[in-house]
Design an enzyme around this catalytic site. Structure first.
Site, PDB file in Angstrom:
ATOM      1  N   ASN A  20       0.861  -1.188   0.000  1.00  0.00           N
ATOM      2  CA  ASN A  20       0.000   0.000   0.000  1.00  0.00           C
ATOM      3  C   ASN A  20       0.898   1.240   0.000  1.00  0.00           C
ATOM      4  OD1 ASN A  20      -1.843   2.014   0.421  1.00  0.00           O
ATOM      5  ND2 ASN A  20      -2.366   1.409   2.520  1.00  0.00           N
TER       6      ASN A  20
ATOM      7  N   LYS B  79       0.025   4.266  -0.411  1.00  0.00           N
ATOM      8  CA  LYS B  79      -0.652   5.468   0.120  1.00  0.00           C
ATOM      9  C   LYS B  79      -0.414   6.658  -0.812  1.00  0.00           C
ATOM     10  CE  LYS B  79      -0.109   3.472   4.668  1.00  0.00           C
ATOM     11  NZ  LYS B  79      -0.154   3.620   6.097  1.00  0.00           N
TER      12      LYS B  79
ATOM     13  N   HIS C  48      -9.823   0.990   5.053  1.00  0.00           N
ATOM     14  CA  HIS C  48      -8.489   1.213   5.624  1.00  0.00           C
ATOM     15  C   HIS C  48      -8.610   2.208   6.773  1.00  0.00           C
ATOM     16  CE1 HIS C  48      -4.356   2.503   6.164  1.00  0.00           C
ATOM     17  NE2 HIS C  48      -4.017   1.335   5.639  1.00  0.00           N
TER      18      HIS C  48
ATOM     19  N   GLU D  31      -6.954   4.678   7.725  1.00  0.00           N
ATOM     20  CA  GLU D  31      -6.788   6.111   7.408  1.00  0.00           C
ATOM     21  C   GLU D  31      -8.056   6.673   6.773  1.00  0.00           C
ATOM     22  OE1 GLU D  31      -3.124   5.518   5.352  1.00  0.00           O
ATOM     23  OE2 GLU D  31      -2.223   4.982   7.284  1.00  0.00           O
TER      24      GLU D  31
ATOM     25  N   GLU E 288      -5.815  -4.992  10.791  1.00  0.00           N
ATOM     26  CA  GLU E 288      -4.779  -3.977  10.960  1.00  0.00           C
ATOM     27  C   GLU E 288      -5.059  -3.178  12.232  1.00  0.00           C
ATOM     28  OE1 GLU E 288      -2.768  -2.822   7.056  1.00  0.00           O
ATOM     29  OE2 GLU E 288      -4.627  -1.706   7.138  1.00  0.00           O
TER      30      GLU E 288
ATOM     31  N   GLY F  71       2.087   2.194  10.860  1.00  0.00           N
ATOM     32  CA  GLY F  71       3.028   3.304  10.686  1.00  0.00           C
ATOM     33  C   GLY F  71       3.715   3.724  11.969  1.00  0.00           C
TER      34      GLY F  71
ATOM     35  N   SER G  75       3.110  -2.328  10.563  1.00  0.00           N
ATOM     36  CA  SER G  75       4.562  -2.317  10.781  1.00  0.00           C
ATOM     37  C   SER G  75       5.244  -3.651  10.423  1.00  0.00           C
ATOM     38  CB  SER G  75       4.894  -1.898  12.214  1.00  0.00           C
ATOM     39  OG  SER G  75       4.451  -0.566  12.438  1.00  0.00           O
TER      40      SER G  75
HETATM   41  C1  PEP Z   1      -1.036   0.080   6.104  1.00  0.00           C
HETATM   42  O1  PEP Z   1      -1.050   1.208   5.695  1.00  0.00           O
HETATM   43  O2  PEP Z   1      -1.968  -0.671   5.802  1.00  0.00           O
HETATM   44  C2  PEP Z   1       0.068  -0.358   6.964  1.00  0.00           C
HETATM   45  C3  PEP Z   1      -0.007  -1.544   7.509  1.00  0.00           C
HETATM   46  O3  PEP Z   1       1.105   0.522   7.145  1.00  0.00           O
HETATM   47  P1  PEP Z   1       2.525   0.203   7.849  1.00  0.00           P
HETATM   48  O4  PEP Z   1       3.058  -1.073   7.243  1.00  0.00           O
HETATM   49  O5  PEP Z   1       3.392   1.393   7.520  1.00  0.00           O
HETATM   50  O6  PEP Z   1       2.277   0.055   9.321  1.00  0.00           O
END
Ligand code: PEP
Length: 251
Positions: A8, A10, A97, A99, A170, A176, A215
């Site tokens: 992803n 973003k 998601h 965000e 998630e 992040g 992460s």
């Molecule tokens: C994500 O945006 O779905 C995500 C898991 O980000 P990160 O790997 O940076 O934690």
């Protein structure tokens, strides 16, 4: 079912950067991918066509979209429809998601409408769910996941082909932040998601992928992928550099 490694990106990368990263990733991974694995790149809308070009239909590479609007076409300024995504070679898109839920204000009902419409339009959908830290601390993990899953799947036909729908767990506090959920936390949450999928879809739920996101890095990917009910990973930060993401994909 193939194990899915989804990148992803973003709101990152110009078209030139996206093309270059996709080409580099393809070069690093092609011919080395373990059997039963596939890679998906989800660039921003502007880079979908360039990434499709760079991948050139390579086996085991898929193009994904981060978002769409649940209508065919019309006066929806700034939005993109599932049909437009299919037209540029997208086969899957994210819904829910964190965000989009917590920064862009999407409600459970909106996520449900998008999931149903995306599937109905011919896209595969990865429905993302996950609890915030205060929700976990208050002991509400299962209640939050149940609410998000029930609303997210409300309009999905019970006989949907299992390979067209994936769930991504998630935890918001792990996205992040560098803070990865531990094996016990992942096992518990994924087992709960599987139970909910079985309740909704019966036997075909065992064929639906449940991804972990939060992460994921080259040094924790193989341990996470090996866990029960983990059928892939959704990666943000560590997917932006081809070399780093290739080490996750090849882990
Ligand atoms: C994500 O945006 O779905 C995500 C898991 O980000 P990160 O790997 O940076 O934690």
């Amino acid at each position: 079912m193939n194990t899915l490694f989804a990148a992803n990106w973003k709101m990152h990368k110009t078209t030139a950067e996206a093309r270059q990263t996709a080409a580099e990733l393809k070069g690093l991974v092609s011919g080395k991918l373990k059997p039963g694995r596939e890679v998906m790149i989800l660039p921003p809308f502007t880079a979908l066509a360039p990434v499709a070009g760079a991948l050139g239909g390579a086996a085991n590479f898929l193009l994904g979209a981060q978002n769409f609007y649940p209508q065919k076409q019309g006066a929806f300024t700034g939005e993109v429809s599932p049909g437009m995504l299919l037209d540029v070679g997208v086969s899957f898109a994210l819904t829910g998601h964190s965000e989009r839920r917590h920064v862009l204000g999407e409600t459970d009902a909106v996520v449900g409408a998008k999931t149903a419409f995306g599937l109905e339009s011919g896209l595969g959908v990865i429905l993302c769910v996950g609890e915030k830290l205060d929700e976990r601390k208050a002991g509400n993990l299962e209640a939050v996941l149940e609410r998000q899953i029930r609303a997210g799947l409300a309009g999905v036909p019970k006989d949907i082909a299992p390979e067209r729908l994936a769930l991504a767990y998630e935890p918001v506090w792990a996205i992040g932040t560098g803070e990865v959920a531990g094996p016990k936390e992942i096992l518990e949450a994924h087992a709960f998601v599987r139970r909910m999928l079985v309740e909704f879809f019966g036997a075909s739920a065992s064929e639906m992928r449940i991804l972990y996101g939060g992460s994921v890095k080259p040094d924790n990917a193989s341990e996470i992928i090996a866990l029960d009910n983990v059928d892939g990973v959704l990666v943000g930060g560590a997917s932006l550099k081809a070399d780093e993401f290739s080490r996750i994909v090849l882990a």
